[in-house]
Design a protein around this motif. Sequence first.
Motif, PDB file in Angstrom:
ATOM      1  N   UNK A 142     -17.958  15.483   8.975  1.00 17.91           N
ATOM      2  CA  UNK A 142     -17.591  16.113  10.384  1.00 17.91           C
ATOM      3  C   UNK A 142     -18.255  17.131  10.633  1.00 17.91           C
ATOM      4  N   UNK A 143     -19.037  17.020  11.670  1.00 19.12           N
ATOM      5  CA  UNK A 143     -20.182  18.258  12.018  1.00 19.12           C
ATOM      6  C   UNK A 143     -19.266  19.479  12.142  1.00 19.12           C
ATOM      7  N   UNK A 144     -19.820  20.623  11.393  1.00 16.29           N
ATOM      8  CA  UNK A 144     -19.320  22.000  11.368  1.00 16.29           C
ATOM      9  C   UNK A 144     -20.039  22.631  12.613  1.00 16.29           C
ATOM     10  N   UNK A 145     -19.580  22.432  13.853  1.00 15.50           N
ATOM     11  CA  UNK A 145     -20.212  23.461  14.787  1.00 15.50           C
ATOM     12  C   UNK A 145     -19.873  24.807  14.732  1.00 15.50           C
ATOM     13  N   UNK A 157      -5.990  25.104  20.239  1.00 12.09           N
ATOM     14  CA  UNK A 157      -6.012  23.710  20.892  1.00 12.09           C
ATOM     15  C   UNK A 157      -5.435  23.701  22.244  1.00 12.09           C
ATOM     16  N   UNK A 158      -6.083  23.193  23.187  1.00 11.21           N
ATOM     17  CA  UNK A 158      -5.378  22.891  24.626  1.00 11.21           C
ATOM     18  C   UNK A 158      -5.398  21.545  24.542  1.00 11.21           C
ATOM     19  N   UNK A 244     -15.501  27.755  24.138  1.00 18.13           N
ATOM     20  CA  UNK A 244     -14.603  26.625  23.869  1.00 18.13           C
ATOM     21  C   UNK A 244     -15.649  25.409  23.419  1.00 18.13           C
ATOM     22  N   UNK A 245     -15.023  24.254  23.121  1.00 16.66           N
ATOM     23  CA  UNK A 245     -15.647  23.033  23.074  1.00 16.66           C
ATOM     24  C   UNK A 245     -14.703  22.171  23.507  1.00 16.66           C
ATOM     25  N   UNK A 261     -10.833  22.959  22.218  1.00 22.10           N
ATOM     26  CA  UNK A 261     -10.692  23.846  21.251  1.00 22.10           C
ATOM     27  C   UNK A 261     -11.473  25.343  21.804  1.00 22.10           C
ATOM     28  N   UNK A 262     -10.457  26.300  21.886  1.00 18.86           N
ATOM     29  CA  UNK A 262     -11.004  27.508  22.341  1.00 18.86           C
ATOM     30  C   UNK A 262     -11.157  28.556  21.077  1.00 18.86           C
ATOM     31  N   UNK A 263     -12.035  29.524  21.036  1.00 14.93           N
ATOM     32  CA  UNK A 263     -12.232  30.308  20.389  1.00 14.93           C
ATOM     33  C   UNK A 263     -12.163  32.027  21.076  1.00 14.93           C
ATOM     34  N   UNK A 264     -11.250  32.936  20.611  1.00 12.42           N
ATOM     35  CA  UNK A 264     -11.491  34.201  21.085  1.00 12.42           C
ATOM     36  C   UNK A 264     -11.707  35.196  19.849  1.00 12.42           C
TER      37      UNK A 264
END
Length: 385
Positions: A142-145, A157-158, A244-245, A261-264
Amino acid sequence: MLTEEQNRILTQVGPGTPGGQLLRRYWHPILITRELTPENPVKHLRILGEDLVIYLDKSNQVGLLADRCPHRGASLLYGRVEKRGLSCAYHGWLMDCAGKVLEAPAEQKDSIARNVKTTAYPVQEFMGFYWAYMGPAPAPAIPRYDIFMRKDGRHKIVAYPRLDCNWFVTAENGVDSTHLQLLHQEPPGAKFKPADSTRGYIDDIEASDYYKNDIGIMKRRTYHGGTVDEHPFIFPLMLRTRGSIWMRTPIDDEHTNHWVVEFRQGDPSPEIAVEYLAPFKHPPDAVHPQAVFEKFPKHGWPLSEDVVMWETQGRIADRTKENLGGADKGVVLLRRIMFEEIERVQRGEDPLGVIRDPDQVIDTNFDASLTMVYPTGHVAQTVPV
Ligand code: FES
Ligand SMILES: [Fe+2]
């Protein structure tokens, strides 16, 4: 414009189809992990046109099996979870997560059943999701972006409402830069409007360029005055945006899951919050023209506007009747890459973006130093991710 045959190749996801074989070379997020619990240990999922069940057994093993019992075809959704796997409710055939039949209790001699193997796919947990790999062994990683691996903040997660359309329109939208200044010209509550709503903010764009890189397609917008923004489309299904992705998983040819998937940055926590968005259309199961879409819901803009455009192109967009222009060059490039990568799979090679090293962190080439101007003249709130 495409032929009917070319359109089928781009849009069909089922087993044995050229596009389905390509998509089966990647891991796909299939379920938010918190949705599978000891109280609700079995779920039906349709993924890439296949009816499956995911289950959590009493040893905490997760399995993903064909929904149809290999004995006489009853649904395993109604099975019982046991210590060693999932047992069909009808005659008790017990299967493990590799699809092996361990027991057939009604048989005097269960050697017949023991030679039967049902379809089973490997499952892994990552980023708050169960992921499945439905292609030929050996499974890649699974790619670790990079955005997944950040530890200096929080992920969330939205979960968007199910899309009632084929996945490929969402991919085309991801390489369609110019719609930003046109479709999304009126952010809810904006105190500004473009002078001409037909042209939106498009005249502020000097150039939209697309180039293939080692994970997909980079989109580059150059504004008059020299400002540049870029964000990468991750072939074949994801979009990396600021902070996000976006991830899509085809359910079947006419339905698609959509998660962000959001990141803050800041206040680090390994907990991944989940937010479920209400449907953007009413009734939620209807399609255009029966469905009435909300372009500006309380949550989910600007994607809510994209959803209207995706679904109204039809359950499967008819690309034999389109009239492409120069601004569609990202779409043309994506389709070309799809055909090339399908051919690579048919030659037995790994397609674009398949990762074999589970420890490799993938640079999504998102250049946070570039300022996103949105809509033109109004610098977006930025977060450095
Ligand atoms: S149909 Fe499943 S055990 Fe008979
Ligand atoms: Fe959009």
